[in-house]
Design a protein around this motif. Structure first.
Motif, short mmCIF file in Angstrom:
data_model
loop_
_atom_site.label_atom_id
_atom_site.label_comp_id
_atom_site.label_asym_id
_atom_site.label_seq_id
_atom_site.Cartn_x
_atom_site.Cartn_y
_atom_site.Cartn_z
N TYR A 529 0.83 -1.21 0.00
CA TYR A 529 0.00 0.00 0.00
C TYR A 529 0.86 1.26 0.00
O TYR A 529 0.54 2.26 -0.66
CB TYR A 529 -0.94 0.00 1.21
N MET A 530 1.97 1.22 0.73
CA MET A 530 2.86 2.38 0.74
C MET A 530 3.55 2.54 -0.61
O MET A 530 3.71 3.66 -1.11
CB MET A 530 3.91 2.23 1.85
N ALA A 531 3.96 1.41 -1.22
CA ALA A 531 4.59 1.48 -2.54
C ALA A 531 3.62 2.07 -3.57
O ALA A 531 3.98 2.96 -4.35
CB ALA A 531 5.04 0.09 -2.98
N PHE A 532 2.37 1.59 -3.54
CA PHE A 532 1.38 2.11 -4.48
C PHE A 532 1.10 3.60 -4.23
O PHE A 532 0.98 4.39 -5.17
CB PHE A 532 0.08 1.31 -4.38
N SER A 533 0.99 3.98 -2.97
CA SER A 533 0.66 5.37 -2.65
C SER A 533 1.74 6.33 -3.13
O SER A 533 1.45 7.40 -3.67
CB SER A 533 0.44 5.53 -1.14
N PHE A 534 3.01 5.95 -2.95
CA PHE A 534 4.09 6.81 -3.44
C PHE A 534 4.16 6.80 -4.97
O PHE A 534 4.46 7.83 -5.59
CB PHE A 534 5.43 6.39 -2.84
#
Length: 596
Positions: A529-534
């Motif tokens: 989720y953090m990878a996608f958000s960035f």
């Protein structure tokens, strides 16, 4: 969109619409100041009530006559008849009861119009809460006057209500002196009431400024040596008062600036639209400012008469399709124009919350977390959003959408973005549940109460849809991994801060807080989720950067964004690597092949 209140045209109905016609006494007069002798430093401002602080009785009467099919001018003619001994003047001096006034005044009006006139209905309208509201521009002016150390007074021709109280629908705390005709037994333009007001202020006539909408009242004040301003329109009168006092009387709207030329909107068309929508015939000018934030969809502060609004529009020119879909906010609000109530409050641009105490920072982030839980707990069917967005395969759809958006605005090859484009579709998580998703949930998209840790409004819903709520949680944690030294607020973060010393929860603590409040388990694939958000944020900034190259972007800071794209894509890839290691570690151990 504000979650505090949604505006729909069918709901924007006020009980009264002012006709804003001139008084018979002033119909052929031009706005002017009455001349007077004397001068010096002003120490007080004296306000009339009707026509200055609240809508004038004459204008209310004109609209009431129109709505009730009464001969125009009937009420005003009845006011004048009888002079000092007429029912209106006696009523304002407190010499007759409401019942006697209605009987005498009703008889006069009926004689003038040759038909029965329900004057009780007019008096009810005149004194109603919907009509007798103080003009915001006057409220602001009084606040600024008192802040400068000047005194304020209200000098009103008013009357007793049926309940025995005087009609003064104002906050008396705004004024050092309140003079009411019905209590004093004398009314304007009798010089005695002006002298009484000056005596209570403890000032000389030349030390005061008097605002009224009627010529005879102003002439009487000027004859005593009081400086006067005739009020035909509150906004114009305030500008004249500012010139006399030498300082601004308007409240500064935070985070605004003059509208930039590249995103100007036709004021005349907007004013006509708003007057039709809001049902106001205000003659005052429309006030229009631009909020400094809002790089992709320009956002404006709008003030017209008593109404303070926020307007969002699409950026000019041909933009990347669907990147900032303003229609999504149309869908939530329900009218074909993104218009919402202005919600005064605090917006914290710096996630480190400088100037606040440790406990205050904790409370701010807790309130942020709680309001996100509330958004995700909304019953889609109950609020009519069951068909809002595409249900199913939300993460997959989002990944493909942002890949396309990035490709459409790509200006150069960024290695980390290329790796993410290959990696993300192959590591999609299983979706937990479907909720309303804000899509850009960050601290600086929230409006807080100025005195306590309470979220009053949530802004910028153009990425909203129905999908996986953990995307919002990850978005709200982006600042935890960004540096605080960035020259632009878009990338300002907390990564080099001491969370314990500041009292701000770490990203892990923030996630646990959310899961606890939402009663869900901690996600194992949080790094995805953090990878996608960035990745998504990098794609957004790429689009903004491309717009800046064609001078379409509405923020002067967008040209600083080129370096930010690569920085965020590297952060995204770091999380992708972490997720890869997690998956690898959880793979079952296998025996190495035997060597032959």
């Amino acid at each position: 969109m504000y979650i505090r209140q949604l505006f729909q045209s069918s709901h924007l109905q006020w009980a009264w619409r002012a006709a804003f016609l001139e008084h018979i006494q002033g119909r052929h007069q031009r706005a002017r100041r009455w001349a007077h002798s004397g001068g010096g430093t002003y120490k007080a401002v004296i306000f009339d009530m009707g026509g200055v602080l609240i809508p004038s009785p004459g204008r209310v009467a004109a609209e009431w006559e129109l709505q009730n099919h009464i001969l125009p001018g009937t009420i005003q003619k009845a006011w004048i008849l009888g002079g000092e001994n007429g029912p209106w003047i006696k009523f304002m001096r407190g010499a007759i009861t409401t019942e006697d006034f209605l009987q005498e005044f009703g008889r006069l009006c009926s004689e003038i119009s040759k038909t029965s006139v329900p004057v009780g209905s007019f008096l009810s309208l005149l004194t109603s809460e919907q009509v007798a509201k103080q003009f915001p521009v006057m409220t602001d002016a009084i606040t600024q006057i008192r802040a400068k150390g000047l005194r304020t007074a209200v000098l009103s021709n008013n009357f007793y209500l049926p309940n025995g109280k005087s009609f003064l629908p104002l906050d008396r705390k705004q004024f050092d002196v309140v003079v009411e005709s019905c209590l004093e037994g004398v009314c304007k333009p009798d010089p005695r009431i002006y002298r009484l007001c000056l005596e209570r202020l403890g000032l000389q006539p030349s030390e005061s400024i008097f605002l009224d909408d009627l010529g005879p009242n102003l002439k009487a004040a000027a004859s005593l040596g009081i400086h006067t301003i005739q009020v035909n329109d509150p906004e114009t009168a305030i500008k004249e008062l500012e010139a006399l006092l030498g300082f601004t009387l308007r409240m500064v709207i935070p985070n605004t600036c003059p509208v930039r030329k590249t995103v100007e909107i036709p004021r005349d068309s907007l004013e006509k639209y708003l007057k039709d929508l809001l049902g106001t015939q205000s003659t005052g000018p429309l006030e229009l400012l631009q909020f400094e934030q809002g790089q992709s969809n320009p956002t404006y502060y709008v003030r017209l008469a008593n109404h303070q609004l926020v307007l969002r529009r699409k950026s000019p020119g041909t933009l990347v399709p669907s990147t900032h879909a303003l229609e999504r906010e149309f869908r939530v609000i329900g009218i074909p124009f993104y218009l919402m109530e202005y919600c005064p409050g605090l917006i914290y641009r710096d996630p480190s919350l400088p100037g606040l105490e440790l406990s205050q920072r904790q409370a701010i982030y807790t309130a942020m977390n709680r309001v996100l839980c509330k958004i995700h707990s909304v019953d889609l069917k109950a609020v009519g959003l069951q068909d809002y967005g595409k249900h199913g395969d939300y993460i997959s759809h989002q990944v493909q959408t942002w890949i396309k958006q990035y490709r459409a605005s790509e200006t150069r090859t960024i290695p980390a973005m290329e790796r993410l484009i290959q990696w993300l579709p192959c590591h999609l998580p299983r979706q937990q549940k479907m909720t309303v998703v804000h899509g850009d949930f960050r601290l600086d998209n929230l409006v807080f109460h100025p005195e306590k840790a309470e979220v009053l409004a949530v802004l910028h819903w153009e990425f909203s849809t129905v999908g996986d709520p953990l995307v919002d949680v990850a978005c709200s944690c982006l600042a935890h991994y960004l540096p605080s030294s960035s020259p632009t607020s878009l990338l300002r973060g907390l990564s080099d801060c001491d969370f314990t010393q500041l009292g701000i929860p770490t990203a892990e603590e923030y996630l646990r807080m959310y899961c606890l409040h939402s009663e869900i388990p901690l996600p194992e694939n949080w790094n995805f989720y953090m990878a996608f958000s960035f990745f998504r944020m990098a794609a957004v900034v790429q689009g903004i950067y491309k717009h800046s190259l064609t001078e379409q972007a509405s923020s002067a800071a967008t040209k600083q964004n080129e370096k930010l794209i690569e920085y965020m894509s590297n952060l995204a890839w770091d999380f992708a690597v972490k997720e890869g290691f997690r998956v690898f570690k959880e793979m079952p151990a296998t025996k190495p092949p035997m060597r032959i």
